[in-house]
Scaffold this motif. Structure first.
Motif, PDB file in Angstrom:
ATOM      1  N   MET A 233     -50.738  -0.754  52.669  1.00  0.00           N
ATOM      2  CA  MET A 233     -50.604  -2.016  53.396  1.00  0.00           C
ATOM      3  C   MET A 233     -51.777  -2.931  53.076  1.00  0.00           C
ATOM      4  N   ASN A 234     -51.478  -4.190  52.821  1.00  0.00           N
ATOM      5  CA  ASN A 234     -52.517  -5.182  52.591  1.00  0.00           C
ATOM      6  C   ASN A 234     -53.396  -5.324  53.822  1.00  0.00           C
ATOM      7  N   LYS A 235     -54.698  -5.274  53.620  1.00  0.00           N
ATOM      8  CA  LYS A 235     -55.626  -5.441  54.737  1.00  0.00           C
ATOM      9  C   LYS A 235     -56.419  -6.724  54.573  1.00  0.00           C
ATOM     10  N   VAL A 236     -56.746  -7.343  55.694  1.00  0.00           N
ATOM     11  CA  VAL A 236     -57.620  -8.516  55.704  1.00  0.00           C
ATOM     12  C   VAL A 236     -59.041  -8.005  55.935  1.00  0.00           C
ATOM     13  N   ILE A 237     -59.900  -8.236  54.964  1.00  0.00           N
ATOM     14  CA  ILE A 237     -61.233  -7.624  54.966  1.00  0.00           C
ATOM     15  C   ILE A 237     -62.304  -8.698  54.856  1.00  0.00           C
ATOM     16  N   LEU A 238     -63.288  -8.624  55.725  1.00  0.00           N
ATOM     17  CA  LEU A 238     -64.441  -9.521  55.703  1.00  0.00           C
ATOM     18  C   LEU A 238     -65.656  -8.727  55.241  1.00  0.00           C
ATOM     19  N   VAL A 239     -66.289  -9.192  54.170  1.00  0.00           N
ATOM     20  CA  VAL A 239     -67.468  -8.516  53.618  1.00  0.00           C
ATOM     21  C   VAL A 239     -68.639  -9.493  53.648  1.00  0.00           C
ATOM     22  N   THR A 240     -69.778  -9.075  54.157  1.00  0.00           N
ATOM     23  CA  THR A 240     -70.969  -9.930  54.171  1.00  0.00           C
ATOM     24  C   THR A 240     -71.874  -9.577  52.994  1.00  0.00           C
ATOM     25  N   GLY A 241     -72.690 -10.539  52.585  1.00  0.00           N
ATOM     26  CA  GLY A 241     -73.687 -10.294  51.535  1.00  0.00           C
ATOM     27  C   GLY A 241     -73.080  -9.979  50.185  1.00  0.00           C
ATOM     28  N   THR A 242     -72.205 -10.864  49.687  1.00  0.00           N
ATOM     29  CA  THR A 242     -71.458 -10.547  48.455  1.00  0.00           C
ATOM     30  C   THR A 242     -71.947 -11.302  47.224  1.00  0.00           C
ATOM     31  N   SER A 243     -73.102 -11.912  47.272  1.00  0.00           N
ATOM     32  CA  SER A 243     -73.552 -12.681  46.106  1.00  0.00           C
ATOM     33  C   SER A 243     -73.983 -11.787  44.945  1.00  0.00           C
ATOM     34  N   THR A 244     -74.410 -10.555  45.242  1.00  0.00           N
ATOM     35  CA  THR A 244     -74.856  -9.624  44.190  1.00  0.00           C
ATOM     36  C   THR A 244     -74.546  -8.191  44.598  1.00  0.00           C
ATOM     37  N   GLY A 245     -74.795  -7.266  43.684  1.00  0.00           N
ATOM     38  CA  GLY A 245     -74.840  -5.846  43.977  1.00  0.00           C
ATOM     39  C   GLY A 245     -73.600  -5.255  44.618  1.00  0.00           C
ATOM     40  N   LEU A 246     -73.817  -4.419  45.630  1.00  0.00           N
ATOM     41  CA  LEU A 246     -72.742  -3.682  46.261  1.00  0.00           C
ATOM     42  C   LEU A 246     -71.712  -4.610  46.892  1.00  0.00           C
ATOM     43  N   GLY A 247     -72.157  -5.643  47.572  1.00  0.00           N
ATOM     44  CA  GLY A 247     -71.224  -6.556  48.225  1.00  0.00           C
ATOM     45  C   GLY A 247     -70.267  -7.199  47.241  1.00  0.00           C
ATOM     46  N   LEU A 248     -70.812  -7.662  46.129  1.00  0.00           N
ATOM     47  CA  LEU A 248     -69.989  -8.272  45.077  1.00  0.00           C
ATOM     48  C   LEU A 248     -68.986  -7.250  44.537  1.00  0.00           C
ATOM     49  N   THR A 249     -69.463  -6.078  44.206  1.00  0.00           N
ATOM     50  CA  THR A 249     -68.601  -5.038  43.637  1.00  0.00           C
ATOM     51  C   THR A 249     -67.504  -4.624  44.609  1.00  0.00           C
ATOM     52  N   LEU A 250     -67.868  -4.451  45.864  1.00  0.00           N
ATOM     53  CA  LEU A 250     -66.900  -4.073  46.888  1.00  0.00           C
ATOM     54  C   LEU A 250     -65.796  -5.119  47.021  1.00  0.00           C
ATOM     55  N   ALA A 251     -66.197  -6.378  47.116  1.00  0.00           N
ATOM     56  CA  ALA A 251     -65.223  -7.455  47.305  1.00  0.00           C
ATOM     57  C   ALA A 251     -64.207  -7.472  46.170  1.00  0.00           C
ATOM     58  N   VAL A 252     -64.682  -7.356  44.943  1.00  0.00           N
ATOM     59  CA  VAL A 252     -63.790  -7.398  43.777  1.00  0.00           C
ATOM     60  C   VAL A 252     -62.880  -6.172  43.748  1.00  0.00           C
ATOM     61  N   LYS A 253     -63.439  -4.984  43.993  1.00  0.00           N
ATOM     62  CA  LYS A 253     -62.627  -3.766  43.982  1.00  0.00           C
ATOM     63  C   LYS A 253     -61.543  -3.812  45.061  1.00  0.00           C
ATOM     64  N   LEU A 254     -61.887  -4.281  46.240  1.00  0.00           N
ATOM     65  CA  LEU A 254     -60.924  -4.346  47.334  1.00  0.00           C
ATOM     66  C   LEU A 254     -59.815  -5.355  47.048  1.00  0.00           C
ATOM     67  N   ALA A 255     -60.189  -6.479  46.441  1.00  0.00           N
ATOM     68  CA  ALA A 255     -59.186  -7.482  46.079  1.00  0.00           C
ATOM     69  C   ALA A 255     -58.261  -6.947  44.993  1.00  0.00           C
ATOM     70  N   LYS A 256     -58.828  -6.186  44.077  1.00  0.00           N
ATOM     71  CA  LYS A 256     -58.029  -5.616  42.987  1.00  0.00           C
ATOM     72  C   LYS A 256     -56.979  -4.656  43.527  1.00  0.00           C
ATOM     73  N   GLN A 257     -57.237  -4.053  44.682  1.00  0.00           N
ATOM     74  CA  GLN A 257     -56.279  -3.138  45.299  1.00  0.00           C
ATOM     75  C   GLN A 257     -55.187  -3.875  46.065  1.00  0.00           C
ATOM     76  N   GLY A 258     -55.268  -5.200  46.086  1.00  0.00           N
ATOM     77  CA  GLY A 258     -54.234  -5.982  46.749  1.00  0.00           C
ATOM     78  C   GLY A 258     -54.565  -6.437  48.151  1.00  0.00           C
ATOM     79  N   ASN A 259     -55.800  -6.225  48.583  1.00  0.00           N
ATOM     80  CA  ASN A 259     -56.216  -6.666  49.906  1.00  0.00           C
ATOM     81  C   ASN A 259     -56.576  -8.150  49.907  1.00  0.00           C
ATOM     82  N   THR A 260     -56.530  -8.753  51.072  1.00  0.00           N
ATOM     83  CA  THR A 260     -56.990 -10.125  51.244  1.00  0.00           C
ATOM     84  C   THR A 260     -58.462 -10.067  51.625  1.00  0.00           C
TER      85      THR A 260
END
Length: 284
Positions: A1-28
């Motif tokens: 199921m598509n999830k709506v996910i809010l991630v803080t601190g995404t300009s670099t590092g883990l936050g950036l990587t997490l945001a992209v990986k989660l979006a690639k899985q089809g999440n918003t």
């Protein structure tokens, strides 16, 4: 199921990587950061794998900034399924060397920022009777370390805060909480720590100097030995926690982190035993 996910601190590092990986899985995914001028890297990373990210401004030190962001997401999506409190900052100084302003800053970014964001999303998750709040904590939230007393204090505070919430919010409203505890990540985090040291007078020439230099040399050696994880490796652990039916309250991210914290975690690795004991003591 598509999830709506809010991630803080995404300009670099883990936050950036997490945001992209989660979006690639089809999440918003709503990728947030304090300074939108630093959004170039995450835009390029998203474009490279052809995913869509919703990039928004959110400063964890400003309640109005957080509330505005959350309100806009709720207005558009109707819900927030997952909050990932990733924004944070390291700080290396002794107690004697630190100013009150610096101490307040460390606690505000690393602890109060988590509280502010959690408080903003909880009413919506409570109404939905579901949700998952994940905090990027640290082994420093379980074990105190040299020259990191204020950073560790902030992470210890996060650990206690989340353990407490999990004792009554989870069984009543179905909202899960997880503290993810890396042992070290190869990212801009360490560089930012060094910049903070430089900006506050550099390595001071006092009786603590030889101990600090020994500590810094050890940190550099651990980095060369490959003990620090990549953002991608830690992101995979976070995502696995998010996809678990009964998420852990605590989760280390590497064998090194498990071994380092073993005296505090061996008997209850996930935190569920302690959580159940507290619930039975006070609320059963």
């Amino acid at each position: 199921m598509n999830k709506v996910i809010l991630v803080t601190g995404t300009s670099t590092g883990l936050g950036l990587t997490l945001a992209v990986k989660l979006a690639k899985q089809g999440n918003t995914v709503y990728a947030t950061m304090r300074d939108l001028n630093k959004a170039k890297s995450i835009r390029e990373a998203a474009a490279a794998v052809d995913v869509t990210l919703h990039i928004k401004q959110l400063d964890v030190q400003k309640q109005q900034s957080i509330q505005t962001c959350v309100d806009e997401i709720i207005q558009k999506e109707g819900r927030i399924d997952v909050l990932i409190n990733n924004a944070g900052a390291g700080y290396v100084r002794t107690t004697e060397q630190s100013t009150e302003e610096e101490v307040n800053w460390v606690m505000d970014v690393n602890f109060h920022g988590v509280v502010r964001c959690t408080k903003a999303v909880l009413p919506h998750m409570r109404k939905a009777k579901s949700g998952h709040i994940i905090n990027i904590s640290s082994v420093g939230g379980l074990v105190g370390q040299p020259f990191n007393e204020y950073y560790c204090a902030a992470k210890f505070a996060v650990e206690g805060y989340i353990e407490s919430l999990a004792t009554y919010v989870t069984p009543t409203f179905g909202i899960h909480f997880t503290n993810v505890e890396p042992g070290g990540i190869t990212s801009e985090f360490a560089n930012n720590v060094m910049e903070k040291i430089s900006a506050t007078g550099g390595i001071l020439d006092d009786e603590y100097r030889p101990i600090l230099e020994k500590y810094m040399a050890g940190a550099a050696a651990r980095s060369k030995e490959g003990l620090y994880q990549t953002p991608a490796a830690v992101a995979d652990v976070v995502i696995k926690c998010m996809q678990t039916d009964k998420p852990p309250i605590r989760q280390r991210t590497s064998p090194w982190a498990e071994n380092f914290t073993r005296f505090k975690t061996e008997s209850d690795p996930t935190g569920h035993k302690q959580n159940e004991q507290v619930f039975n003591q006070f609320l059963a």
